[in-house]
Write an enzyme that holds these catalytic residues in place. Structure first.
Site, PDB file in Angstrom:
ATOM      1  N   HIS A 122       0.826  -1.229   0.000  1.00 27.96           N
ATOM      2  CA  HIS A 122       0.000   0.000   0.000  1.00 27.96           C
ATOM      3  C   HIS A 122       0.853   1.269   0.000  1.00 27.96           C
ATOM      4  CE1 HIS A 122      -3.571  -2.344   0.491  1.00 27.96           C
ATOM      5  NE2 HIS A 122      -3.211  -2.809   1.677  1.00 27.96           N
ATOM      6  N   ASP A 159      -2.370 -10.853  -2.378  1.00 31.82           N
ATOM      7  CA  ASP A 159      -2.951 -10.338  -1.130  1.00 31.82           C
ATOM      8  C   ASP A 159      -4.411  -9.961  -1.401  1.00 31.82           C
ATOM      9  OD1 ASP A 159      -1.858  -8.900   1.682  1.00 31.82           O
ATOM     10  OD2 ASP A 159      -3.614  -7.906   0.811  1.00 31.82           O
ATOM     11  N   HIS A 161      -6.047  -7.461  -0.488  1.00 30.97           N
ATOM     12  CA  HIS A 161      -6.200  -6.019  -0.743  1.00 30.97           C
ATOM     13  C   HIS A 161      -5.461  -5.634  -2.023  1.00 30.97           C
ATOM     14  CE1 HIS A 161      -6.431  -6.557   3.710  1.00 30.97           C
ATOM     15  NE2 HIS A 161      -7.469  -5.734   3.574  1.00 30.97           N
ATOM     16  N   ASP A 246      -4.097 -13.133   3.408  1.00 33.97           N
ATOM     17  CA  ASP A 246      -5.407 -12.711   3.907  1.00 33.97           C
ATOM     18  C   ASP A 246      -6.596 -13.085   3.026  1.00 33.97           C
ATOM     19  OD1 ASP A 246      -4.343 -10.819   2.193  1.00 33.97           O
ATOM     20  OD2 ASP A 246      -4.459  -9.141   3.594  1.00 33.97           O
TER      21      ASP A 246
HETATM   22  C1  OKP Z   1      -2.639  -4.428   4.665  1.00 30.88           C
HETATM   23  B1  OKP Z   1      -2.301  -5.562   3.717  1.00 30.88           B
HETATM   24  C2  OKP Z   1     -10.341   0.881   6.937  1.00 30.88           C
HETATM   25  C3  OKP Z   1      -9.656  -0.378   7.389  1.00 30.88           C
HETATM   26  C4  OKP Z   1      -8.319  -0.436   6.745  1.00 30.88           C
HETATM   27  C5  OKP Z   1      -6.275  -1.607   6.463  1.00 30.88           C
HETATM   28  C6  OKP Z   1      -5.912  -2.926   5.926  1.00 30.88           C
HETATM   29  C7  OKP Z   1      -4.473  -2.952   5.480  1.00 30.88           C
HETATM   30  C8  OKP Z   1      -4.092  -4.294   4.948  1.00 30.88           C
HETATM   31  N1  OKP Z   1     -10.895   1.613   8.007  1.00 30.88           N
HETATM   32  N2  OKP Z   1      -7.613  -1.615   7.021  1.00 30.88           N
HETATM   33  O1  OKP Z   1      -2.794  -5.377   2.406  1.00 30.88           O
HETATM   34  O2  OKP Z   1      -2.702  -6.849   4.165  1.00 30.88           O
HETATM   35 ZN    ZN Z   2      -3.889  -7.461   2.661  1.00 31.71          ZN
END
Ligand code: OKP
Ligand code: ZN
Length: 336
Positions: A122, A159, A161, A246
Site C-alpha cells: 500500500h 494479497d 487487498h 489474507d
Molecule cells: C494491509 B495488507 C479501513 C480499514 C483499513 C487496512 C488494511 C491494510 C491491509 N478503516 N484496514 O494489504 O494486508
Molecule cells: Zn492485505
C-alpha cells in the site's frame, strides 16, 4: 525454500489488538519448525539510496523523523513505534535479497521467500498507509532494474487487498508489469478492471477485483487464462509474488475463500508461469492476519517447493469471477 528473515522486523510494534503484529512472523517460523529443507537467511537492511528507488527523499526523511520522535499514528491504522524505522529498512532489505537471490539462480528447493514486516504494497511514493511504510516489492523490483540485474520485472499480488502503492509506482513504466487479484469493495478501493497503466506503462497493469466469497478455482482460472499469458508475453527476467495470506477462507479481515491447500495450488501455478516465462521467481510477504491460517499457508507454499503436489479444488469458477476474467480478456487485454 530459503526464507529471508530478520529479528529486527519484530521491533515494529503496533500495539495490542492490531492485526499486523510481530506474532505473525513468530507463527510462520513456528509453523516451519519441523519442515524439511528450510533455510533462513538474514539479509542486510536496505540502504537509504535503495529506498529511493521507489520513494521520495522528503517522505523517507519524514518517516525517520516520526520514528525518532517515538512514533504514534501515521493514519488510523498505520502505527509507528521507535523500532519501525529499522524494521522497515530490514523488511525492504529482505525483499531486495529475495529478488537478487532469485536472479542469481536460487530456485527449486532454494526459491527465496522474504518474510519481513511491515508489509509494503500500500505504500505510495510519498505516503504510508494500510500498515505499510516502504514498498518492499517495488524497491526490490526497481533496485534490480537500476543495477542492471534485470531488464523487466513482473509482480503478481495475491494479497486480498489491492496493492495501490505498487500499481501507482509503476503505472507509467513499461518495464514492470503488475497484476493483482483482490476482494472487490475492500480497502483501499482501487484496482478496477479498467486500470491498465498509462503512457509507456499502458497495458502493464492488470486488475481482477473478485467478489467476496470467491474461491481458489477462480484464482487458478485467472492465472491460467490471463495473468500467465500476460506475464509470458511481457517476458520478465524476474517474477515477484506479493504474497499476502489474507484471502484465506478463515482470515479474520477478509471474506475471500482461498483454502490452505489453495495457496499450495497458487504457488504451483506461479512456479509454472515463471518456468514457462523463463523468469527467476521470488516471494515477498504482504498481509495475512490469522496466525494459524498464515503459518499453515506459508508452510503449504514451502511444501510445494519441497516436492508436494497440491490437490486442485473440485469446485466451479463462480459466475462473478468468470465475468471479471472475461472482461479482462476481451475488453482490456484482447491481444492475449
Ligand atoms: C494491509 B495488507 C479501513 C480499514 C483499513 C487496512 C488494511 C491494510 C491491509 N478503516 N484496514 O494489504 O494486508
Ligand atoms: Zn492485505
Amino acid at each position: 525454500m530459503k526464507f529471508g528473515y530478520s529479528d529486527t522486523c519484530l521491533d515494529h510494534e503496533t500495539g495490542v489488538r492490531h492485526p499486523e503484529s510481530p506474532d505473525r512472523l513468530r507463527a510462520i517460523r513456528r509453523g516451519l519448525a519441523d519442515a524439511h529443507s528450510v533455510e533462513y537467511v538474514e539479509a542486510d537492511p536496505s540502504e537509504r539510496e535503495r529506498i529511493r528507488a521507489a520513494h521520495d527523499g522528503e517522505y523517507i526523511d519524514s518517516i525517520e523523523t516520526f520514528c525518532d520522535s517515538g512514533g504514534g499514528n501515521w493514519d488510523a491504522d498505520t502505527v509507528v513505534s521507535e523500532g519501525t524505522w529499522e524494521a522497515a529498512l530490514a523488511s525492504a532489505g529482505l525483499a531486495e535479497w529475495a529478488a537478487e537471490a532469485a536472479l542469481s539462480g536460487s530456485d527449486g528447493r532454494q526459491t527465496p521467500f522474504s518474510i519481513g514486516r511491515p508489509p509494503g504494497h500500500h505504500a505510495e511514493e510519498d505516503d504510508a498507509m494500510g500498515f505499510c511504510f516502504f514498498n518492499n516489492v517495488a524497491i526490490a523490483a526497481q533496485s534490480v532494474i537500476d543495477s542492471g540485474e534485470a531488464d523487466r520485472v513482473a509482480i503478481f499480488d495475491w494479497d486480498v487487498h489491492h496493492g495501490n502503492g505498487t500499481q501507482d509506482i509503476f503505472y507509467d513504466q513499461g518495464n514492470v508489469f503488475y497484476a493483482s487479484i483482490h476482494e472487490d469493495g475492500l480497502y483501499p478501493g482501487t484496482g478496477d478492471v479498467e486500470e491498465t497503466g498509462t503512457g509507456a506503462g499502458e497495458g502493464t497493469t492488470m486488475n481482477l477485483p473478485f467478489a467476496p466469497g470467491t474461491t481458489t478455482a477462480a484464482y487458478l482460472a485467472a492465472l491460467s487464462e490471463v495473468i500467465g499469458p500476460a506475464v509470458e508475453a511481457f517476458d520478465p527476467d524476474l517474477f515477484l509474488i506479493s504474497a499476502g495470506f489474507d484471502p484465506h477462507e478463515h482470515d479474520p479481515i477478509s471474506r475471500m475463500r482461498v483454502s490452505t491447500e489453495g495457496f499450495g495450488c497458487l504457488a504451483a501455478a506461479v512456479r509454472e508461469i515463471a518456468d514457462d516465462a523463463d523468469a527467476a521467481l521470488g516471494f515477498v510477504l504482504e498481509g495475512g492476519y490469522g496466525l494459524d491460517t498464515l503459518s499453515d499457508s506459508v508452510r503449504k507454499v514451502h511444501e510445494v517447493f519441497d516436492g508436494y503436489q497440491p490437490i486442485e479444488p473440485d469446485e466451479p469458477v463462480s459466475e462473478g469471477a468468470r465475468d471479471v476474467i472475461d472482461a479482462v480478456k476481451t475488453e482490456e487485454f484482447p491481444g492475449l
